[in-house]
Motif scaffolding. Sequence first.
Motif, PDB file in Angstrom:
ATOM      1  N   ASP A  28     -10.849  17.937  47.987  1.00  0.00           N
ATOM      2  CA  ASP A  28     -10.978  16.561  49.041  1.00  0.00           C
ATOM      3  C   ASP A  28      -9.677  16.187  49.321  1.00  0.00           C
ATOM      4  O   ASP A  28      -9.252  15.078  50.484  1.00  0.00           O
ATOM      5  CB  ASP A  28     -11.654  15.569  48.395  1.00  0.00           C
ATOM      6  CG  ASP A  28     -11.229  14.985  47.133  1.00  0.00           C
ATOM      7  OD1 ASP A  28     -10.151  15.486  46.622  1.00  0.00           O
ATOM      8  OD2 ASP A  28     -11.768  14.051  46.532  1.00  0.00           O
ATOM      9  N   SER A  29      -8.376  16.455  48.727  1.00  0.00           N
ATOM     10  CA  SER A  29      -7.146  16.013  49.166  1.00  0.00           C
ATOM     11  C   SER A  29      -6.349  16.807  49.835  1.00  0.00           C
ATOM     12  O   SER A  29      -5.295  16.780  50.178  1.00  0.00           O
ATOM     13  CB  SER A  29      -6.252  15.723  47.779  1.00  0.00           C
ATOM     14  OG  SER A  29      -6.930  14.592  47.002  1.00  0.00           O
ATOM     15  N   ARG A 203       4.099  11.227  52.120  1.00  0.00           N
ATOM     16  CA  ARG A 203       3.557  12.607  52.409  1.00  0.00           C
ATOM     17  C   ARG A 203       2.736  13.148  51.286  1.00  0.00           C
ATOM     18  O   ARG A 203       3.078  14.162  50.641  1.00  0.00           O
ATOM     19  CB  ARG A 203       4.870  13.603  52.655  1.00  0.00           C
ATOM     20  CG  ARG A 203       5.415  13.118  53.873  1.00  0.00           C
ATOM     21  CD  ARG A 203       6.753  14.287  53.852  1.00  0.00           C
ATOM     22  NE  ARG A 203       7.504  14.111  52.839  1.00  0.00           N
ATOM     23  CZ  ARG A 203       8.652  14.730  52.864  1.00  0.00           C
ATOM     24  NH1 ARG A 203       8.989  15.762  53.781  1.00  0.00           N
ATOM     25  NH2 ARG A 203       9.545  14.653  51.888  1.00  0.00           N
ATOM     26  N   SER A 204       1.471  12.722  51.183  1.00  0.00           N
ATOM     27  CA  SER A 204       0.376  12.861  50.200  1.00  0.00           C
ATOM     28  C   SER A 204      -1.023  12.554  50.624  1.00  0.00           C
ATOM     29  O   SER A 204      -0.804  11.239  51.400  1.00  0.00           O
ATOM     30  CB  SER A 204       0.705  12.470  48.923  1.00  0.00           C
ATOM     31  OG  SER A 204       0.450  11.001  48.619  1.00  0.00           O
ATOM     32  N   ASN A 205      -1.981  12.971  50.330  1.00  0.00           N
ATOM     33  CA  ASN A 205      -3.176  12.424  50.923  1.00  0.00           C
ATOM     34  C   ASN A 205      -3.415  10.991  49.856  1.00  0.00           C
ATOM     35  O   ASN A 205      -2.891  10.761  49.029  1.00  0.00           O
ATOM     36  CB  ASN A 205      -4.232  13.077  50.089  1.00  0.00           C
ATOM     37  CG  ASN A 205      -5.893  12.996  50.397  1.00  0.00           C
ATOM     38  OD1 ASN A 205      -6.246  12.137  49.524  1.00  0.00           O
ATOM     39  ND2 ASN A 205      -6.380  13.496  51.480  1.00  0.00           N
ATOM     40  N   TRP A 206      -4.068  10.172  50.627  1.00  0.00           N
ATOM     41  CA  TRP A 206      -4.357   8.919  50.168  1.00  0.00           C
ATOM     42  C   TRP A 206      -4.898   8.756  48.909  1.00  0.00           C
ATOM     43  O   TRP A 206      -4.277   7.764  48.145  1.00  0.00           O
ATOM     44  CB  TRP A 206      -5.115   8.015  51.377  1.00  0.00           C
ATOM     45  CG  TRP A 206      -6.373   8.425  51.448  1.00  0.00           C
ATOM     46  CD1 TRP A 206      -6.801   9.314  52.179  1.00  0.00           C
ATOM     47  CD2 TRP A 206      -7.615   7.823  50.924  1.00  0.00           C
ATOM     48  NE1 TRP A 206      -8.416   9.507  51.929  1.00  0.00           N
ATOM     49  CE2 TRP A 206      -9.007   8.594  51.073  1.00  0.00           C
ATOM     50  CE3 TRP A 206      -7.950   6.573  49.968  1.00  0.00           C
ATOM     51  CZ2 TRP A 206      -9.995   8.306  50.571  1.00  0.00           C
ATOM     52  CZ3 TRP A 206      -9.216   6.104  49.785  1.00  0.00           C
ATOM     53  CH2 TRP A 206     -10.234   6.923  50.065  1.00  0.00           C
ATOM     54  N   GLU A 363      11.032  -0.020  41.940  1.00  0.00           N
ATOM     55  CA  GLU A 363      11.688   1.169  40.954  1.00  0.00           C
ATOM     56  C   GLU A 363      10.713   1.864  40.372  1.00  0.00           C
ATOM     57  O   GLU A 363      10.688   3.088  40.354  1.00  0.00           O
ATOM     58  CB  GLU A 363      12.846   0.591  40.122  1.00  0.00           C
ATOM     59  CG  GLU A 363      13.149   1.444  38.963  1.00  0.00           C
ATOM     60  CD  GLU A 363      14.122   2.655  39.490  1.00  0.00           C
ATOM     61  OE1 GLU A 363      14.019   3.836  38.775  1.00  0.00           O
ATOM     62  OE2 GLU A 363      14.696   2.546  40.558  1.00  0.00           O
ATOM     63  N   PHE A 364       9.808   1.122  39.816  1.00  0.00           N
ATOM     64  CA  PHE A 364       8.595   1.943  39.147  1.00  0.00           C
ATOM     65  C   PHE A 364       7.678   2.768  40.131  1.00  0.00           C
ATOM     66  O   PHE A 364       7.274   3.815  39.962  1.00  0.00           O
ATOM     67  CB  PHE A 364       8.114   0.998  38.175  1.00  0.00           C
ATOM     68  CG  PHE A 364       8.569   0.985  36.725  1.00  0.00           C
ATOM     69  CD1 PHE A 364       8.240   1.712  35.652  1.00  0.00           C
ATOM     70  CD2 PHE A 364       9.586  -0.292  36.692  1.00  0.00           C
ATOM     71  CE1 PHE A 364       8.860   1.609  34.431  1.00  0.00           C
ATOM     72  CE2 PHE A 364      10.211  -0.160  35.409  1.00  0.00           C
ATOM     73  CZ  PHE A 364       9.918   0.561  34.329  1.00  0.00           C
ATOM     74  N   ALA A 365       7.613   1.881  41.167  1.00  0.00           N
ATOM     75  CA  ALA A 365       6.672   2.211  42.455  1.00  0.00           C
ATOM     76  C   ALA A 365       7.273   3.761  42.988  1.00  0.00           C
ATOM     77  O   ALA A 365       6.627   4.755  43.329  1.00  0.00           O
ATOM     78  CB  ALA A 365       6.440   1.526  43.443  1.00  0.00           C
ATOM     79  N   LEU A 366       8.692   3.755  43.144  1.00  0.00           N
ATOM     80  CA  LEU A 366       9.403   4.793  43.600  1.00  0.00           C
ATOM     81  C   LEU A 366       9.233   6.012  42.546  1.00  0.00           C
ATOM     82  O   LEU A 366       9.001   7.220  43.191  1.00  0.00           O
ATOM     83  CB  LEU A 366      10.899   4.374  43.913  1.00  0.00           C
ATOM     84  CG  LEU A 366      10.985   3.619  45.135  1.00  0.00           C
ATOM     85  CD1 LEU A 366      12.406   3.019  45.138  1.00  0.00           C
ATOM     86  CD2 LEU A 366      10.531   4.461  46.406  1.00  0.00           C
ATOM     87  N   GLN A 367       9.113   5.992  41.310  1.00  0.00           N
ATOM     88  CA  GLN A 367       9.014   6.865  40.263  1.00  0.00           C
ATOM     89  C   GLN A 367       7.612   7.589  40.572  1.00  0.00           C
ATOM     90  O   GLN A 367       7.579   8.787  40.573  1.00  0.00           O
ATOM     91  CB  GLN A 367       9.161   6.378  39.051  1.00  0.00           C
ATOM     92  CG  GLN A 367      10.635   5.795  38.546  1.00  0.00           C
ATOM     93  CD  GLN A 367      10.854   4.883  37.198  1.00  0.00           C
ATOM     94  OE1 GLN A 367       9.646   5.467  36.354  1.00  0.00           O
ATOM     95  NE2 GLN A 367      11.852   4.703  36.898  1.00  0.00           N
ATOM     96  N   LEU A 372       4.546  12.640  44.523  1.00  0.00           N
ATOM     97  CA  LEU A 372       3.216  12.800  45.056  1.00  0.00           C
ATOM     98  C   LEU A 372       3.573  13.988  46.097  1.00  0.00           C
ATOM     99  O   LEU A 372       2.616  14.863  46.476  1.00  0.00           O
ATOM    100  CB  LEU A 372       2.840  11.385  46.017  1.00  0.00           C
ATOM    101  CG  LEU A 372       2.457  10.412  44.974  1.00  0.00           C
ATOM    102  CD1 LEU A 372       2.023   9.117  45.560  1.00  0.00           C
ATOM    103  CD2 LEU A 372       1.327  10.946  43.953  1.00  0.00           C
ATOM    104  N   THR A 373       4.748  13.955  46.622  1.00  0.00           N
ATOM    105  CA  THR A 373       4.885  15.256  47.763  1.00  0.00           C
ATOM    106  C   THR A 373       4.873  16.533  47.026  1.00  0.00           C
ATOM    107  O   THR A 373       4.299  17.467  47.393  1.00  0.00           O
ATOM    108  CB  THR A 373       6.339  15.150  48.417  1.00  0.00           C
ATOM    109  OG1 THR A 373       6.187  13.774  49.313  1.00  0.00           O
ATOM    110  CG2 THR A 373       6.500  16.197  49.436  1.00  0.00           C
ATOM    111  N   GLY A 374       5.273  16.451  45.754  1.00  0.00           N
ATOM    112  CA  GLY A 374       5.328  17.632  44.894  1.00  0.00           C
ATOM    113  C   GLY A 374       3.906  17.884  44.416  1.00  0.00           C
ATOM    114  O   GLY A 374       3.144  19.286  44.423  1.00  0.00           O
ATOM    115  N   THR A 375       3.129  17.137  44.343  1.00  0.00           N
ATOM    116  CA  THR A 375       1.651  17.158  43.905  1.00  0.00           C
ATOM    117  C   THR A 375       0.828  17.858  45.123  1.00  0.00           C
ATOM    118  O   THR A 375       0.083  18.603  45.054  1.00  0.00           O
ATOM    119  CB  THR A 375       1.011  15.862  43.513  1.00  0.00           C
ATOM    120  OG1 THR A 375       1.734  15.254  42.213  1.00  0.00           O
ATOM    121  CG2 THR A 375      -0.291  16.087  43.199  1.00  0.00           C
TER     122      THR A 375
END
Length: 421
Positions: A28-29, A203-206, A363-367, A372-375
């Motif tokens: 689905d992603s 750049r990832s599925n929502w 900072e934590f949100a960026l981590q 996610l792009t890798g995922t």
Amino acid sequence: MRQWPKPAEGSWTEHYPDLGTGAISFEDSVSPEFFELEREAIFKRAWLNVGRVEQLRRTGSYFTKEIDAARTSIIVVRDRDGGVNAFHNVCRHRGNKLVWTDDPRAESAGVCRQFTCKYHGWRYGLDGELEFVQQPGEFFDLDAKDSGLVRVHCGVWNGFIFVNLAEEPPQTLREFLGPMVTALDDYPFDRMTEWYEFTADNRSNWKLFADAFQEYYHVPGLHPQQIPNAVRTGKGFECAHFQLDGPHRMVSTGGARRWTLPPEFMYPIERITRSGLVGPWESPELGDMPTGLNPGRVEPWGIDNFQIFPNIEILVYRGWYLLYRYWPTSYNTHRFEGMLCYQPARTVRERVEHEVSSVVFKEFALQDAGMLTGTQTALEQAYRSAGITRFPVNDQEILVRHFHHAVADWVDRYRTEVGVR
């Protein structure tokens, strides 16, 4: 709504046998075809949070919202009676976008007495009625009463503005939210009007970003400075309570307070300002809290994260809250919105505490976002090159399992209804 204490031996997932315990599919992603079904089955049918009433402080206050997943733009406005209305953002004459500034694809906000189309000058009232037409005698059988803006179903819960793009929603907003969410009815969201807002195109599925925030199994690996050994069990970090209600989910965390940790587990700015990821160490009292907060009666309690289907999360901390929204822009991209909401600072120190907290949050949100792009890339490669779609999910990831299950349910119902395979 079902609420279960976790037994000494056992799992959260076993209380929801319909979810199963096997590997789940992430097709689905990565599927453009599935995303097209989500547009119709979910984003044109579910109640979507688009803003807060504080954005509409006076008569004529308005904002626009681009909902790419539903291929539409809407106007949300406060009318002369104090009500909140929503309309499709299109002029009824020749279809020009009605409200925009320099870029018709960008969102805008302001205050007006009427909405005027900049193409041919048609004007509409705050109630959507057509009020003025240039040279009306040039038209053939024009019915002004039938030429107003197209209304969108709109509702407000606890100051959160929701819209529903269906011709006739099958549930009222309150019915849709259900008892687990509406048990927060008396929480003072309206007192938290100092906002720090962030947006990011990801750049990832929502659903993948939502997954990142509805499980904390990743915390020791991705955020090791947040969860030191002092608050880990032998199996790692575990959340204290999970709960499901219809398509919605929530999780409570507990454990040691951030400010009780050794200094080496904090940024220097956190120690200096006494503020950080969990907000100011000392927040103004809020009084009695609603029964829906901390439903598992966790002590010590840390955070309640309420995930309201399909794309909003409300994370309630001590004295403030976080809001996340995930707006799909394609099958493998989305726009993330984050908003930190505090009670207005009474002193310079409190303002600094809020700003430090918002920066540490980013900072934590960026981590999280950095994964996610890798995922997304790996899931697409696995799907297209090897046909791999299913992956294991553990008990601490029950909300991930439930989320993808709920999405599949909505899509399957839509397929059945319209006869799509």
